[in-house]
Design a protein around this motif. Structure first.
Motif, short mmCIF file in Angstrom:
data_model
loop_
_atom_site.label_atom_id
_atom_site.label_comp_id
_atom_site.label_asym_id
_atom_site.label_seq_id
_atom_site.Cartn_x
_atom_site.Cartn_y
_atom_site.Cartn_z
N LEU A 58 0.83 -1.21 0.00
CA LEU A 58 0.00 0.00 0.00
C LEU A 58 0.87 1.26 0.00
N GLY A 59 1.91 1.27 0.80
CA GLY A 59 2.82 2.40 0.84
C GLY A 59 3.55 2.58 -0.47
N VAL A 61 2.46 1.60 -3.49
CA VAL A 61 1.48 2.10 -4.47
C VAL A 61 1.24 3.59 -4.27
N ASP A 62 1.03 4.00 -3.03
CA ASP A 62 0.80 5.43 -2.74
C ASP A 62 2.01 6.27 -3.14
N GLY A 63 3.21 5.73 -2.97
CA GLY A 63 4.41 6.48 -3.28
C GLY A 63 4.71 6.61 -4.76
N GLN A 65 2.33 6.15 -7.34
CA GLN A 65 1.19 6.61 -8.13
C GLN A 65 1.36 8.08 -8.52
N ASN A 66 1.09 8.39 -9.77
CA ASN A 66 1.16 9.74 -10.34
C ASN A 66 2.59 10.30 -10.41
N ILE A 86 -5.98 -3.20 -3.06
CA ILE A 86 -4.72 -3.63 -2.44
C ILE A 86 -4.67 -5.15 -2.36
#
Length: 134
Positions: A58-59, A61-63, A65-66, A86
């Motif tokens: 999850l971390g 993916v959040d880091g 993304q974009n 997730i």
């Protein structure tokens, strides 16, 4: 001096009591696969190992993304498909490492990238050609 050292010694002692907490940052894909085996076997299990896997991915993916990526002088933005979860990301990673055992010694972020790109869960969207890198 003695009072400042005691909390540090306590934390070091506590980390040695719980071996799974010492591996809370699985940098190698094989370590992450091991942590993910619990999450894949029972998605409702709240064990430390399963939570390490889910939190790590999850971390990651959040880091990522974009973010922007440059490949062959072209600029891309990293995106994830809307319906992705997730849980799906965990299963895709686990399945990929099982199918590619040679990847167990590679870095977790590299293998996550390969797995999610191959599964088309993560996509690289090209930016307009006027933004090409020279």
């Amino acid at each position: 001096m003695k009072t400042k050292l005691m909390p540090i010694l306590f934390v070091l002692f506590a980390l040695n009591l719980f071996p799974s907490s010492a591996n809370a940052n699985p940098r190698i894909a094989g370590d992450l696969k091991q942590a993910c085996s619990t999450a894949v076997a029972d998605p409702h299990d709240n064990s430390i190992q399963g939570n390490i896997c889910v939190a790590y991915i999850l971390g990651w993916v959040d880091g990522i993304q974009n973010t922007f990526v440059v490949l062959q002088n072209r600029v891309y933005v990293v995106e994830f498909v809307e319906h992705s979860t997730i849980g799906q990301d965990v299963r895709v990673f686990y399945k990929y490492v099982n199918a590619h055992p040679e990847s167990e010694s590679e870095s977790s972020p590299v293998v996550l990238t390969k797995a999610l790109l191959e599964a088309k869960v993560m996509i690289l969207v090209p930016i307009e050609s006027k933004n090409e890198v020279r």
